[in-house]
Design an enzyme around this catalytic site. Structure first.
Site, short mmCIF file in Angstrom:
data_model
loop_
_atom_site.label_atom_id
_atom_site.label_comp_id
_atom_site.label_asym_id
_atom_site.label_seq_id
_atom_site.Cartn_x
_atom_site.Cartn_y
_atom_site.Cartn_z
N THR A 31 0.85 -1.19 0.00
CA THR A 31 0.00 0.00 0.00
C THR A 31 0.89 1.24 0.00
OG1 THR A 31 -1.56 -1.24 1.33
CG2 THR A 31 -1.84 1.17 1.28
N GLU A 64 9.85 -7.06 -2.23
CA GLU A 64 10.33 -5.95 -3.07
C GLU A 64 11.81 -6.13 -3.36
OE1 GLU A 64 8.55 -5.56 -0.31
OE2 GLU A 64 6.83 -4.26 -0.75
N ARG A 114 5.22 6.97 0.59
CA ARG A 114 4.53 6.65 1.85
C ARG A 114 5.50 6.74 3.00
NH1 ARG A 114 2.44 0.45 3.20
NH2 ARG A 114 3.16 0.53 5.35
N ASN A 1019 -4.42 -8.30 3.56
CA ASN A 1019 -4.48 -6.91 3.99
C ASN A 1019 -4.36 -5.93 2.84
OD1 ASN A 1019 -4.61 -5.05 6.23
ND2 ASN A 1019 -2.54 -4.48 5.66
#
Lengths: 1198, 347
Positions: A31, A64, A114, A1019
């Site tokens: 996210t 990642e 973020r 999630n």
């Protein structure tokens, strides 16, 4: 050819360009960047091609770090490659980013910037992630709006190919990534025009190939490394001009002009703001407003942050500049200042020193921080900062947007200042996630954006809870492009889609004078007024609001839409707001319905269309009295009995006023009190279970499966009930060894989510009326007051413990190995914000019942860390002695290692404490020490007895002067056995954390691992993991997962010394409890893999337990326990379920994730089913063989 | 000798039609049925509930939990298009048509009017030679009258009739106060044929789980007599084609059905029990019987034993009931009584 206008968010805009300009895309969910990968995967699975006519290959990686590695390799082998990420994900890419830049390799990573987790995780936007990557040698281009994202995505791609410097294309997480705007879509020819084919050819020519072999990635020594590092300088010097050149070409092709540093404001501006990202839009809007009023202010929007060109920056600043405020959306504690501030300061100094600055006098440069974790950044704040530059000594190192009453960094501003245009329609909608409000509003934006000349903007604020989530939609429409990246301050239209919101939130606080309010009300227009809280009435009267009501639930019910009131409320908005003529609006809504729902079948379309028509007939204006007349007060956010922290800190957060909390009230190291969910009474359920003592067999299944720990049981003597409320129910306890006791089962009606799992699992039926069980659902509202009193009384009743202080087992010497006994234990995990019917949380509740008072939990990031640790309120709690689970979350990838670290610390402290005990001088403490050292701690009673001894020891040591005694005091608690659990989902255990999990299990240390296996990254929205089953449709596996689920248990069993169990509570709760007890008792590593139904499976969550049973009966999810302690003549593997007896299809096709493939690619689904059936059979055969007792060796007695 | 017959205007090579069952869901089975001499096949029913439920379900699960929580705005990718169950059904009609030469009859099962009826059109467009409309309705509401129920049946038939030009047969249950009148009105509403009768699978009670459970039993030959009686009564009175279904197991059953007045006899349970080659066996037996009894064609025997053509028409009416009762004798084997047996207990 005119370009099309689309109404999309920035993630889609970035993904569009990335998919068109790359050949390989490596993805991993995080996210707020996940949607970019999802779009890319979906487009490729639909066969969409890039500008060269080939479908980009999409690969999901395990992390990642893995994605960056795959990107690096693909780039080296000559394919145009990209990825998308944010936050910790970007941090995991950094090692490869150094390599990619060091090798002068062209690529663009698109970053929805973020916050990086520090004192807490935050999914929201700021620049701390990209700032952590600024030393890697990557270029950084910042976009400020969805249109810029589409444009700069292309500019970055063209620039990287021409400059050979890799680029991060950065935009603000959520604020930009999730903001929907009407933008112009770049055409295929635009993209082709910008991408230089010669540069592409050169890129390919540099690739590794045996046709013209080279070696890249050497190791260099002190003699040359330094020089080689400096060899890249020319590329960095050239890059800014290259980027500007591409921007100029873009302007020629498309018409929109961009500059590396772009100044807007008064030509003779004296006070200048410098910043980047979405904040520039608010700044530009404000500066425009102030300049019109004669103020000498300006703003420099930084687009190219790296390579940083001081010359270009200074060229952008007017010569009249006297003071500059540089705003950074990041924090670098302990630094001389944040990065952009330092760069600007350096540029100004160098410019002055070296003579390329335009100013006569050196301007004063100050730095400040704003907008961390998507904190609002409004025109009022922009003005506040500019005002701060007025005086002779502007404040430096300031903050804006918070109240810092500790180090006093925050500057003041006038929050009432706003620059919103009167020509813009502004509407705010308060909805529930489940009522579809956001979806309808997204449609509304598209309708207006795509069928009128108006520009449109939509931004959505979501809840931190999953069940009963509240949403707030902010919509703007206007004749000119909208550049207001902040929440609406004054709205002309307010939609309140839940009547109950009136008393829980200040829904009308943003209502402009004379605004229209549409309220979803069960009360008719003539009677609603008396049901509105008085303070809300006062707002309505004072602001002269026009109030309309509609009973949207009734309309939805009649249209068979259940709780989906979205199209009904949307119709109401169009009918009242007049943005479009009413008839046209209705037709457009229906068109949108056909578009959205058409492929799901005509029945759904018909129902929604009918609801639209019915909505208009049910819309009524309320005759608002001249004054407030009501007597309904607003309820307290939390009860007066709540602890002070909850009242002063938690309560404002619950009420949506967390922005007002000053720095001093917040813990400085991220440490929060436990057990706060109990103070937030959310009253979510429309219906709650009601207990029938006469029918109940007291089996405890309802208590054990309840995902939210809202059903609890106790046994007490009748005397305990003397003061009980009259309605309090109990029955004779049905335990052989508790003959005199009474049993009671209670429901926390205000905390229940109404998931009905308890009723589903209840096996006891009324003999005269078999449809009636020992638990039946009944409307919540009439039970609320009575239920609250009963619950409070119940909580004060004594509860069972697994052991007593004198070393004996707990109540009635129960064994606590079955649900019947375990139900009596207090859960220390309650009322989490997990989805109603969540399949994970019952396992956590069980964990805390069994070991809660001595439990340490290392929790991987994911659903469990969010419902377990997201503020304002958290579910982990403590018992009446103040003991309970100590919980922490480190990261996603490192959770096993994090937990191992806790184990090492506990073990070390234990060893040290024992050493100190042995060194105690003769005396009372030494005598006690002997008992402590010799203590057995194999039962809970024995552990409690040990704790009592340790408490005695501590009181003896307390206050002493002896240094070793003080050391012992500090570590003495470690002498009492602790239960260490490492908890996480399958994304962690199977993918990103697997390396660490494997290592930690292999370490042989006494750690317990609980994998809550939902078979997807729940999630982040259901992306496939290696736990996803063959043929299941998931995000990143839109065409069905092509490979089977990884058999984690089998892999770990290979070690031979790890306890492994596979459990499914809905299929066999006794086996689950047994596995937990055995795993904990095993003095070595243990792994429990727990089947956890999830809404990402597409099942009726009320039937989640039944579905677990199907998973087991079909052989998809065999139950087993592998216990290394098994005697030599028995196999360590014990199968707890039977051979597959149910057709696999009966399990699979009960779930939307499998059914969807049958509906979209039936042949593939059939092939997957066949293969899955074979795999299930093969695995069962293999397990059965392993579970057979070993053959006795020759000569051995049988 | 000719086994040819005509049903719903379709020229058929024999009077045995494979009725709607899971067997006819598979093109390979349909091909085998053709090889064994089946005259036509009725595909499994596409249910109204299937059409609506699947749509509801898909919509529900694609929407559920979405747009609520910032990290997970949805939980599924949404493909460009879905092949819903009904669409796959249409594909199966096309596949069946391509695979065999015998007529393929589509089947639609529902009770209400509404959007789902458009699938009748789709079935026609997919190439079905005829449509069997299966109306299966249990009127549980005490306020609902027989007239209400009948009106509902007629409305559905009328709606389907309006939507398609292929022949429409209506398959219905026997529970009407006035079967003959209902048959005539269905014909008036546009039915080209009546399929008598649907077997209602009756639910059972599970005493362990205390649950109502579905219970499937295959038909037996003696179930033939109910449709046999009604076809015999209606033959020549209502101007539609008749198909007998329920209890057709042997060549004798087929012959009886034809003589009662059915154009075709439909078979499923027997095929499920004995396999597809059973069709060939039955047809061969029919032919053998005809040869032995010197019949030239099945047309010759069509309706030869219908109520209008038998010597004693009252045998199909109440008189028959009296006769049976009077002939009742206790089962000589000690079992439940059967007509014609002895009333005396065995010594």
């Amino acid at each position: 050819m005119p370009r099309s206008r689309v109404t999309i968010d920035a993630n889609e805009a970035a993904a569009y360009v990335a998919h068109r300009t790359n050949e390989v895309i490596a993805i991993y969910p995080i996210t707020p960047a996940s949607p970019m990968g999802e779009w890319a995967d979906q487009w490729s699975s639909q066969g969409e091609t890039n500008i060269w006519g080939t479908v980009p290959s999409i690969v999901e990686m395990q992390s990642e770090g893995g994605a960056a590695g795959a990107v690096h390799g693909s780039l080296q082998a000559g394919s145009l490659t990209t990825t998308f990420t944010a936050s910790q994900g970007l941090l995991l890419m950094i090692p490869n980013m150094y390599k990619i830049a060091g090798e002068l390799t062209s690529t663009v990573f698109h970053i929805a910037a973020r916050s990086v987790a520090a004192q807490a995780l935050s999914i929201f936007g700021d620049h701390s992630d990209v700032m952590a990557a600024r030393a890697t040698g990557w270029g950084m281009l910042f976009s400020a709006s969805p249109q810029e994202v589409m444009d700069l995505a292309l500019i970055a791609q063209a620039a990287t190919l021409e400059s050979r410097i890799p680029f991060l294309h950065v935009f603000d997480g959520f604020r930009t990534s999730h903001e929907i705007q009407k933008i112009e879509k770049l055409g295929e020819e635009d993209i082709r025009a910008l991408i230089d084919s010669t540069a592409v050819a050169s890129f390919r020519a540099r690739s590794l190939t045996p046709e013209r072999p080279v070696i890249r990635g050497t190791a260099q020594n002190p003699d040359v490394f330094f020089q080689a590092r400096e060899s890249v300088n020319p590329y960095y010097r050239a890059a800014p001009e290259i980027v500007q050149g591409v921007m100029d070409r873009f302007a020629q092709q498309v018409g929109r002009e961009y500059r590396l540093f772009e100044f807007t404001g008064a030509p003779d501006a004296e006070r200048i703001l410098v910043l980047m990202g979405s904040g520039t839009e608010a700044a530009e809007e404000t500066v425009g407003h102030l300049v019109e009023r004669g103020e000498k202010v300006g703003v420099v929007k930084v687009r190219l942050f790296r390579p940083f060109s001081a010359e270009h920056l200074l060229r952008a600043l007017p010569a009249t500049t006297r003071s500059i405020a540089v705003l950074d959306r990041t924090k670098e504690p302990g630094s001389a200042g944040e990065p952009l501030y330092q760069d600007v300061l350096t540029a100004v100094n160098e410019g002055m020193g070296e003579g390329f600055a335009p100013f006569g006098t050196q301007p004063r440069v100050v730095g400040g921080r704003y907008g961390l974790s998507s904190k609002e950044f409004t025109p009022a704040m922009v003005k506040g900062v500019l005002d701060g530059l007025e005086g002779p000594a502007p404040r430096n190192h300031f903050t804006v947007g918070i109240i810092d009453d500790v180090t006093h960094t925050s500057i003041d501003y006038d929050p009432s200042f706003d620059v919103e245009s009167p020509h813009v329609t502004r509407a705010v909608f308060w909805g529930l996630g489940s009522d579809g409000t956001v979806g309808a509003n997204k449609n509304t934006i598209k309708i207006i954006g795509e069928s009128t000349d108006l520009y449109a903007q939509g931004y959505f604020v979501y809840d931190s809870k999953k069940a009963g989530a509240r949403t707030i939609s902010h919509l703007r429409f206007g004749p000119r492009p909208i550049r207001s990246p902040y929440l609406i301050q004054k709205a002309g239209f307010i939609g309140v889609h839940q009547f109950g919101f009136l008393e829980r939130y200040d829904t009308l606080g943003v209502a402009d004078h004379g605004a229209t309010v549409l309220l979803n009300s069960p009360f008719a227009a003539g009677e609603v007024w008396d049901h509105i809280p008085r303070s809300v009435q006062e707002q309505i009267v004072e602001k002269e609001l026009k109030l309309y009501v509609i009973d949207a639930y009734a309309v939805a019910r009649n249209a068979r839409l259940g709780g989906r009131i979205n199209t009904i409320m949307q119709t109401g908005f169009f009918a009242l707001s007049g943005v479009l003529p009413r008839e046209e609006a209705v037709e457009k809504i229906k068109e949108a319905i056909r578009k959205t729902y058409g492929k799901r079948g005509s029945v759904v379309v018909t129902m929604n269309e009918a609801a639209v028509d019915a909505a208009l007939d049910h819309l009524h204006e309320v005759d608002v009295p001249a004054a407030a007349t009501g007597s309904i007060p607003l309820p307290l956010v939390v009860p007066e009995a709540a602890p002070e922290f909850v009242r002063t800190v938690t309560a404002p957060m619950i009420a949506g006023r967390g922005d007002e909390l000053p720095v001093s009230l917040l813990p400085d190291d991220g440490t929060y009190p436990v057990g706060t969910t109990r103070w937030e009474k959310r009253n979510l359920a429309l219906e709650v279970p009601v207990w029938e003592p006469d029918i109940c067999i007291q089996c405890g299944k309802c208590v054990v499966v309840c995902p939210h720990s809202v059903i609890r049981a106790k046994v007490c003597p009748e005397e305990a009930f003397q003061e009980a409320p009259g309605t309090f129910k109990r029955a004779d306890a049905r335990w052989r060894n508790l003959p005199e006791e009474k049993y009671t089962l209670q429901v926390a009606v205000e905390d229940c989510t109404g998931c009905t799992l308890c009723v589903e699992v209840c096996p006891a039926k009324d003999k005269s009326q078999v449809g009636r069980k020992a638990l039946n659902m009944a409307p919540q509202a009439p039970l609320r007051v009575q239920g609250r009193a009963e619950w409070e009384y119940f909580l004060d009743l004594p509860h069972a413990k697994r052991g007593s202080d004198n070393g004996e087992n707990g109540v009635g010497a129960l064994a606590f190995t079955t649900a019947k006994d375990v139900q009596l234990l207090d859960p220390l995990f309650e009322f989490s914000g997990a989805c109603a019917g969540c399949g994970e949380t019952a396992y956590l509740s069980l964990l805390t019942r069994l070991f809660g008072e001595r439990l340490l939990v290392a929790n991987a990031t994911g659903c469990s860390s969010i419902y377990g640790g997201n503020l304002p309120t958290t579910p982990w709690t403590c018992n009446d002695e103040g003991r309970g689970p100590a919980w922490s979350n480190s990261l996603f990838e490192d959770n096993a290692e994090f937990g191992l670290g806790m184990r090492l610390a506990l073990d070390k402290q234990r060893v040290f404490a024992e050493e100190l005990l042995r060194r105690l001088p003769d005396g009372e403490a030494r005598a006690l020490a002997k008992g402590i050292l010799a203590a057995d701690q194999s039962t809970e009673g024995a552990i409690r007895a040990q704790r009592r001894r340790v408490e005695q020891l501590k009181s003896l040591l307390d206050g002493g002067e002896d240094l070793e005694a003080r050391d012992l005091l500090g570590v003495a608690d470690a002498l009492v056995d602790k239960s260490l659990w490492i908890v996480g989902g399958d994304g962690w255990a199977y993918d990103i954390g697997y390396g660490g999990l494997d290592h930690v299990l292999a370490s042989g240390k006494n750690v317990n691992v609980l994998v809550l296996d939902t078979e997807v990254y729940s999630n982040t929205g259901g992306q496939a993991s290696k736990a996803t089953g063959l043929g299941a449709v998931a995000k990143f596996a839109a065409g069905g997962k092509p490979t089977p689920k990884k058999d984690l248990g089998m892999l770990v069993m290979g070690y031979g010394y790890v306890y492994v169990a596979q459990v499914a509570m809905g299929a066999n709760d006794t086996q689950t409890i047994k596995a937990f007890l055995e795993a904990e008792a095993y003095d070595g590593p243990s792994l429990i893999i727990a089947y956890s139904p999830c809404i990402a499976h597409g099942i009726d969550m009320a039937k989640g337990l039944d579905q677990q049973d199907r998973a087991v009966k079909s052989g998809y999810w065999p139950l087993y326990r592998y216990d290394p302690r098994a005697p030599a003549d028995r196999s360590p593997l014990h199968l707890d379920s039977k051979a597959p007896a149910m057709p696999l299809a009966d399990y699979l096709y009960n779930e939307n994730r499998y059914r969807m493939l049958k509906q979209s690619r039936p042949e593939a689904a059939a092939a997957f089913l066949q293969e899955s059936e074979r795999l299930v059979q093969d695995r069962w055969t293999r397990y059965e063989r392993l579970a057979q007792a070993p053959e006795p060796h020759e000569g051995e007695a049988p | 000798m000719s086994l040819e017959t005509t049903y719903l205007g379709l020229e058929l090579a024999s009077p045995v039609v494979c009725s709607s069952s899971p067997l006819t869901d598979d093109v390979a089975n349909i091909r085998a049925m053709e090889d064994e001499g089946a005259a036509a096949v009725v595909l499994p029913s596409l249910f109204e509930e299937q059409i609506t439920l699947e749509s509801h379900q898909l919509d529900h699960f694609l929407t559920y939990g979405s747009e609520s929580y910032g990290e997970a705005l949805s939980y599924f990718p949404e493909p460009e298009a879905f092949a819903m169950g009904p669409d796959a059904y249409l594909d199966r009609i096309r596949a069946a048509k391509a695979a065999v030469d015998i007529p393929v009859i589509g089947s639609l099962n529902g009770v209400s009017t509404g959007g789902w009826i458009e699938y009748a059109k789709h079935i026609e467009a997919a190439g079905a030679d005829a449509l069997e409309l299966n109306i299966y309705y249990i009127p549980t509401d005490p306020r609902q009258t027989g007239a209400d129920v009948e009106a509902m049946y007629l409305e559905v038939v009328g709606d389907v009739r309006k939507n398609v030009s292929i022949p429409v047969a209506v398959k219905l249950g026997p529970f009407f106060s006035a079967v003959a009148n209902m048959a005539a009105r269905l014909a008036g509403a546009g039915a080209d044929g009546l399929v008598l009768f649907n077997r209602f699978y009756q639910p059972d009670l599970d005493l362990t789980a205390l649950e109502v459970v579905p219970h499937l039993v295959l038909s037996r030959s003696d179930e033939l007599r109910l449709p046999l009686r009604w076809v015999a009564i209606l033959h020549g009175r209502v101007d539609v084609d008749f198909a007998i279904t329920s209890g057709v197991h042997t060549h004798e059953d087929v012959l009886k059905g034809l003589m009662a007045g059915a154009q075709v006899c439909m078979m499923t349970s027997a095929i499920l029990q004995h396999g597809i080659p059973h069709i060939g066996t039955v047809l061969a037996d029919v032919a053998r019987w005809m040869e032995e009894n010197e019949y030239e064609s099945v047309r010759q025997m069509a309706g030869s034993m219908s109520q209008r053509h038998v010597a004693e028409p009252a045998a199909f009416e109440r008189a028959n009931y009296m006769k049976v009762l009077q002939s009742w004798r206790a089962d000589p084997t000690g079992g439940v009584g059967r007509p014609g047996g002895s009333v005396l207990p065995r010594p």
